[in-house]
Write a protein that holds these residues in place. Structure first.
Motif, PDB file in Angstrom:
ATOM      1  N   GLY A 124      20.145  28.998  59.510  1.00  0.00           N
ATOM      2  CA  GLY A 124      19.800  27.767  58.824  1.00  0.00           C
ATOM      3  C   GLY A 124      19.647  27.884  57.325  1.00  0.00           C
ATOM      4  N   HIS A 125      19.961  29.049  56.762  1.00  0.00           N
ATOM      5  CA  HIS A 125      19.870  29.242  55.323  1.00  0.00           C
ATOM      6  C   HIS A 125      21.204  28.896  54.668  1.00  0.00           C
ATOM      7  N   ALA A 126      21.249  28.999  53.333  1.00  0.00           N
ATOM      8  CA  ALA A 126      22.447  28.600  52.581  1.00  0.00           C
ATOM      9  C   ALA A 126      23.007  29.789  51.812  1.00  0.00           C
ATOM     10  N   PRO A 127      23.875  30.572  52.423  1.00  0.00           N
ATOM     11  CA  PRO A 127      24.443  31.728  51.716  1.00  0.00           C
ATOM     12  C   PRO A 127      25.467  31.293  50.676  1.00  0.00           C
ATOM     13  N   ILE A 128      25.162  31.506  49.420  1.00  0.00           N
ATOM     14  CA  ILE A 128      26.074  31.128  48.342  1.00  0.00           C
ATOM     15  C   ILE A 128      26.238  32.319  47.400  1.00  0.00           C
ATOM     16  N   ASP A 129      27.485  32.693  47.161  1.00  0.00           N
ATOM     17  CA  ASP A 129      27.779  33.798  46.250  1.00  0.00           C
ATOM     18  C   ASP A 129      27.162  33.504  44.882  1.00  0.00           C
ATOM     19  N   ALA A 138      38.232  18.631  55.718  1.00  0.00           N
ATOM     20  CA  ALA A 138      37.959  19.001  57.110  1.00  0.00           C
ATOM     21  C   ALA A 138      36.461  19.145  57.332  1.00  0.00           C
ATOM     22  N   THR A 139      35.777  19.722  56.352  1.00  0.00           N
ATOM     23  CA  THR A 139      34.317  19.863  56.437  1.00  0.00           C
ATOM     24  C   THR A 139      33.652  18.493  56.469  1.00  0.00           C
ATOM     25  N   ARG A 140      34.108  17.600  55.620  1.00  0.00           N
ATOM     26  CA  ARG A 140      33.552  16.246  55.579  1.00  0.00           C
ATOM     27  C   ARG A 140      33.714  15.552  56.934  1.00  0.00           C
ATOM     28  N   ARG A 141      34.892  15.696  57.539  1.00  0.00           N
ATOM     29  CA  ARG A 141      35.152  15.016  58.812  1.00  0.00           C
ATOM     30  C   ARG A 141      34.369  15.652  59.953  1.00  0.00           C
ATOM     31  N   LEU A 142      34.260  16.970  59.945  1.00  0.00           N
ATOM     32  CA  LEU A 142      33.470  17.627  60.982  1.00  0.00           C
ATOM     33  C   LEU A 142      31.998  17.229  60.869  1.00  0.00           C
ATOM     34  N   THR A 143      31.509  17.138  59.644  1.00  0.00           N
ATOM     35  CA  THR A 143      30.126  16.710  59.434  1.00  0.00           C
ATOM     36  C   THR A 143      29.922  15.284  59.934  1.00  0.00           C
ATOM     37  N   ALA A 144      30.903  14.426  59.663  1.00  0.00           N
ATOM     38  CA  ALA A 144      30.818  13.038  60.111  1.00  0.00           C
ATOM     39  C   ALA A 144      30.854  12.941  61.632  1.00  0.00           C
ATOM     40  N   LEU A 145      31.529  13.910  62.259  1.00  0.00           N
ATOM     41  CA  LEU A 145      31.590  13.926  63.723  1.00  0.00           C
ATOM     42  C   LEU A 145      30.290  14.422  64.342  1.00  0.00           C
ATOM     43  N   GLY A 146      29.390  14.938  63.505  1.00  0.00           N
ATOM     44  CA  GLY A 146      28.103  15.416  64.002  1.00  0.00           C
ATOM     45  C   GLY A 146      28.128  16.826  64.541  1.00  0.00           C
ATOM     46  N   THR A 147      29.026  17.673  64.026  1.00  0.00           N
ATOM     47  CA  THR A 147      29.079  19.047  64.505  1.00  0.00           C
ATOM     48  C   THR A 147      27.754  19.769  64.275  1.00  0.00           C
ATOM     49  N   ASP A 148      27.394  20.640  65.204  1.00  0.00           N
ATOM     50  CA  ASP A 148      26.194  21.461  65.056  1.00  0.00           C
ATOM     51  C   ASP A 148      26.490  22.753  64.302  1.00  0.00           C
ATOM     52  N   ALA A 149      27.767  23.013  64.041  1.00  0.00           N
ATOM     53  CA  ALA A 149      28.151  24.264  63.388  1.00  0.00           C
ATOM     54  C   ALA A 149      27.749  24.264  61.919  1.00  0.00           C
ATOM     55  N   ALA A 150      27.321  25.416  61.442  1.00  0.00           N
ATOM     56  CA  ALA A 150      27.067  25.601  60.011  1.00  0.00           C
ATOM     57  C   ALA A 150      28.384  26.010  59.372  1.00  0.00           C
ATOM     58  N   ILE A 151      28.844  25.230  58.408  1.00  0.00           N
ATOM     59  CA  ILE A 151      30.146  25.487  57.791  1.00  0.00           C
ATOM     60  C   ILE A 151      29.953  26.237  56.478  1.00  0.00           C
ATOM     61  N   VAL A 152      30.618  27.391  56.383  1.00  0.00           N
ATOM     62  CA  VAL A 152      30.553  28.222  55.186  1.00  0.00           C
ATOM     63  C   VAL A 152      31.952  28.310  54.597  1.00  0.00           C
ATOM     64  N   MET A 153      32.101  27.875  53.359  1.00  0.00           N
ATOM     65  CA  MET A 153      33.392  27.986  52.698  1.00  0.00           C
ATOM     66  C   MET A 153      33.633  29.444  52.332  1.00  0.00           C
ATOM     67  N   LEU A 154      34.832  29.930  52.602  1.00  0.00           N
ATOM     68  CA  LEU A 154      35.215  31.287  52.228  1.00  0.00           C
ATOM     69  C   LEU A 154      36.525  31.164  51.467  1.00  0.00           C
ATOM     70  N   THR A 155      36.458  31.330  50.151  1.00  0.00           N
ATOM     71  CA  THR A 155      37.590  30.967  49.314  1.00  0.00           C
ATOM     72  C   THR A 155      37.679  31.841  48.074  1.00  0.00           C
ATOM     73  N   THR A 156      38.745  31.656  47.306  1.00  0.00           N
ATOM     74  CA  THR A 156      38.899  32.382  46.049  1.00  0.00           C
ATOM     75  C   THR A 156      38.442  31.561  44.857  1.00  0.00           C
ATOM     76  N   PHE A 157      38.007  30.319  45.081  1.00  0.00           N
ATOM     77  CA  PHE A 157      37.704  29.405  43.987  1.00  0.00           C
ATOM     78  C   PHE A 157      36.191  29.256  43.775  1.00  0.00           C
TER      79      PHE A 157
END
Length: 225
Positions: A121-126, A65-84
Motif C-alpha cells: 500500500g505504499h508509493a514506490p517512486i524513484d 491503460a492505467t486510467r481505464r483500469l482504475t476506472a474499472l475498479g481494479t484492486d491491483a496497485a499499478i507501478v509504472m516502469l519506464t525510461t521517462f
C-alpha cells in the motif's frame, strides 16, 4: 505470494522481468501483456496484486491503460516502469491512478522492493522521478498531493519539526539523494543516515522518501540553512 502482471511491448523486457520476479520467493508473475489493450483484459482476468506498467507502447499507452483500469475498479496497485522521468509523465501517471513510478535502469533489487512496497500500500517512486514533483520542477501540486496521500498513513502534525542533522537529511532527501550520497554530503556513515531517516519518518508521520520530500516542500524545508 504477491501476484504480478508485467505489461510491456518488448518481449525481452517482459522475459527479463519475469525471470527476476519469479526468482524471488515471495513474488510470482501470473500474467503478461504486450499492450495497454491486452492489459485491460489480462489484469481483471488474473487478479494480480501489482501491475508493472510500461508508459510508452503502440496503441493504448500505459497511462491511459492505467486510467481505464482504475476506472474499472481494479484492486491491483499499478507501478509504472519506464525510461521517462520527466515531470509531465510522472504527474500524468500518478494522476491516472498509478501508485508508483520506477525507472527501467534501476537495480533489480530496487524493482523487487518497489513491488513489495506497492503490495503493502505504499508509493514506490524513484528519487529521480520524485524530484520532478518538487519546487522548480513540477509546479503543480495536484498529482503530487495524490501521491503523498497514498504514501503517508496520516498527515504530519508534529509540533516538533526536524532540526539539526534530521533537518539536513530531510533537505537532501528532498533533493533526491540516496542514503549513500547523503552520508558523503554530511560526512557521516550510511548507517547513521539510515537511523536519521527512520527517526525522521516517525517524526513527520510518513512512510517513504517521496512523502518526506513532499512534506519538506510543504513545510518550506527544501532550502539549506
Amino acid at each position: 505470494m504477491i501476484r504480478v502482471v508485467v505489461v510491456d511491448d518488448h518481449p525481452l523486457v517482459r522475459g527479463g522481468l519475469r525471470a527476476v520476479i519469479d526468482a524471488a520467493d515471495d513474488l510470482e508473475v501470473v500474467g503478461e501483456a504486450a499492450s495497454g489493450e491486452e492489459a485491460l483484459v489480462t489484469v481483471p482476468d488474473v487478479g494480480p496484486r501489482v501491475v508493472l506498467m510500461d508508459v510508452s507502447m503502440p496503441g493504448l499507452g500505459g497511462i491511459e491503460a492505467t486510467r481505464r483500469l482504475t476506472a474499472l475498479g481494479t484492486d491491483a496497485a499499478i507501478v509504472m516502469l519506464t525510461t521517462f522521468p520527466d515531470a509531465a509523465t510522472v504527474r500524468a501517471a500518478l494522476g491516472a491512478g498509478a501508485i508508483g513510478y520506477l525507472l527501467k535502469d534501476a537495480d533489480p533489487v530496487v524493482v523487487l522492493s518497489g513491488i513489495r512496497s506497492a503490495a503493502a500500500g505504499h508509493a514506490p517512486i524513484d528519487p529521480r522521478a520524485a524530484k520532478t514533483l518538487l519546487p522548480g520542477a513540477a509546479g503543480a501540486a495536484g498529482a503530487a498531493d495524490v501521491a503523498a496521500a497514498r504514501a503517508a498513513p496520516a498527515a504530519a502534525t508534529s509540533a516538533d519539526p526536524p532540526r539539526g542533522r534530521e533537518a539536513d537529511v530531510l533537505r537532501l532527501i528532498a533533493r533526491g539523494l540516496p542514503n549513500k550520497l547523503i552520508a558523503s554530503e554530511l560526512g557521516i556513515s550510511e548507517r547513521t543516515v539510515k537511523a536519521h531517516v527512520g527517526s525522521l519518518f516517525r517524526r513527520i508521520g510518513v512512510s517513504d522518501r517521496t512523502s518526506a520530500a513532499l512534506w519538506a516542500r510543504d513545510h518550506d524545508m527544501t532550502r539549506d540553512g
